[in-house]
Scaffold this active site. Structure first.
Site, PDB file in Angstrom:
ATOM      1  N   ASP A 158       0.844  -1.206   0.000  1.00 19.32           N
ATOM      2  CA  ASP A 158       0.000   0.000   0.000  1.00 19.32           C
ATOM      3  C   ASP A 158       0.877   1.253   0.000  1.00 19.32           C
ATOM      4  OD1 ASP A 158       0.869  -0.227   2.611  1.00 19.32           O
ATOM      5  OD2 ASP A 158      -1.114  -0.115   3.520  1.00 19.32           O
ATOM      6  N   SER A 159       2.200   1.060   0.023  1.00 20.47           N
ATOM      7  CA  SER A 159       3.131   2.165  -0.231  1.00 20.47           C
ATOM      8  C   SER A 159       2.865   2.759  -1.615  1.00 20.47           C
ATOM      9  CB  SER A 159       4.580   1.688  -0.114  1.00 20.47           C
ATOM     10  OG  SER A 159       4.778   0.514  -0.876  1.00 20.47           O
ATOM     11  N   ASP A 178      -1.094  -6.091  -0.212  1.00 21.21           N
ATOM     12  CA  ASP A 178      -1.498  -5.490   1.067  1.00 21.21           C
ATOM     13  C   ASP A 178      -3.003  -5.280   1.146  1.00 21.21           C
ATOM     14  OD1 ASP A 178       0.613  -5.050   2.816  1.00 21.21           O
ATOM     15  OD2 ASP A 178       1.234  -3.186   1.840  1.00 21.21           O
ATOM     16  N   LYS A 183      -1.305  -9.406   2.946  1.00 24.66           N
ATOM     17  CA  LYS A 183      -0.566  -8.924   4.122  1.00 24.66           C
ATOM     18  C   LYS A 183      -1.475  -7.971   4.898  1.00 24.66           C
ATOM     19  CE  LYS A 183       3.154  -6.002   3.841  1.00 24.66           C
ATOM     20  NZ  LYS A 183       2.728  -4.808   4.601  1.00 24.66           N
ATOM     21  N   GLU A 204      -1.568  -5.574   8.739  1.00 26.35           N
ATOM     22  CA  GLU A 204      -0.707  -4.980   9.761  1.00 26.35           C
ATOM     23  C   GLU A 204      -1.270  -5.148  11.172  1.00 26.35           C
ATOM     24  OE1 GLU A 204       0.140  -0.893   8.860  1.00 26.35           O
ATOM     25  OE2 GLU A 204       0.969  -1.366   6.888  1.00 26.35           O
ATOM     26  N   GLU A 253       9.179  -4.390  10.649  1.00 24.26           N
ATOM     27  CA  GLU A 253       9.626  -3.079  10.156  1.00 24.26           C
ATOM     28  C   GLU A 253      10.138  -2.216  11.298  1.00 24.26           C
ATOM     29  OE1 GLU A 253       6.932  -1.223   7.430  1.00 24.26           O
ATOM     30  OE2 GLU A 253       8.108   0.635   7.336  1.00 24.26           O
TER      31      GLU A 253
END
Ligand code: KIV
Length: 286
Positions: free
Chosen positions: A61-62, A104, A133, A135, A202
């Protein structure tokens, strides 16, 4: 073609390998061959990164920050992720020895309920992702279990979780100090128990990431700003090519410097991950 069993540091070129899948990733982790992951957002870069030998591509999602110019990943929609996942998957369609494709789940697409997470994951899997993925730890454990039980491979993400940047008070190192490290460890073990097979760590202290990597036998850790002791590494594509809208994080290396082009730069990244020369622990003094 026989399954390749190259020793640590001598990964076969993608043309000589079978497509990467979960058993292969588990085998790499067991043999100590480092997993090289890189973000990708479109078909051409996906094909180039694959040809350079990347093991896993992450439609991160970057994309919101590097392609859309958003201030954080919070504004990224599920439709944006679907669009880019489909593009990356097309780039891998006709290649031999395709990388494993992770996408993501964006902010707001999995927090409401396990059913919401399943519906969102289905959108990304049907767009071509092989794993999703998400978070966070603690409350995410049962969501991970719910997805895995329904046949959706999951990559977890702990430490600095950019979707919660506002709650964290900025892009800060996580897991510092005994209490924070113990909580992170507890969450990582629970996520492994729930069936997560990859875990992005991270911006956590290198010693903590290395210790977790040793402890998590059934889940391969992928570090970013977490030192060289993880089972693999991930970088944002634009960062490692030296392309930034803002200042790059200090753990990033510009692989374009001195390379003969984009594919060569990505190949240099893959080599450096595999032989352990990236990341540089001196850049992780946290
Ligand atoms: O969105 C992303 O690119 C990521 C990586 C930084 C791990 O989550």
């Amino acid at each position: 073609m026989a399954e390749t069993t190259a020793p640590y540091g001598a990964a076969p070129p993608p043309s000589a390998r079978k497509s990467v899948n979960l058993p292969r990733l588990a085998d790499m982790r067991a043999r100590g061959e480092k997993i090289a992951m890189l973000t990708a957002y479109d078909a051409t870069f996906a094909a180039v990164a694959n040809a350079a030998g990347v093991d896993c591509l992450l439609v991160g999602d970057s994309v919101g920050m590097v392609c859309q110019g958003l201030p954080s990943t919070v504004g990224v929609s599920l439709e944006t992720m679907r669009h880019h996942t489909e593009s990356v998957a097309r780039g891998l369609q006709r290649v031999q020895g395709a990388a494993w494709l992770v996408a993501d789940l964006p902010f707001g697409s999995y927090q409401q309920s396990r059913e919401q997470a399943l519906a969102s994951a289905t959108v990304l899997m049907q767009a071509g992702a092989q794993m999703v993925k998400l978070e966070g730890g603690g409350w995410t454990t049962e969501t991970v279990r719910f997805l895995v039980e329904r046949g959706i491979p999951v990559c977890a993400h702990l430490g600095l979780t950019p979707q919660t940047v506002h709650a964290l008070g900025g892009y800060r190192v996580q897991g510092k100090g005994d209490a924070a490290a113990a909580l992170l460890r507890e969450q990582a073990l629970a996520l492994q128990d729930a069936g997560a097979t990859l875990l992005v760590l991270e911006m956590v202290p290198a010693a903590l990431a290395a210790a977790l990597t040793r402890e998590l036998a059934g889940c391969a850790t992928i570090g970013i700003g977490a030192g060289r002791g993880t089972a693999g590494q991930v970088l944002v594509l634009h960062d490692m090519l030296g392309m930034h809208l803002a200042k790059a994080p200090r753990f990033v290396r510009n692989f374009m410097e001195g390379s003969g082009g984009i594919q060569a730069a990505i190949a240099a990244y893959v080599r450096a991950v595999k032989d352990g020369s990236f990341p540089d622990d001196a850049l992780h003094a946290w």
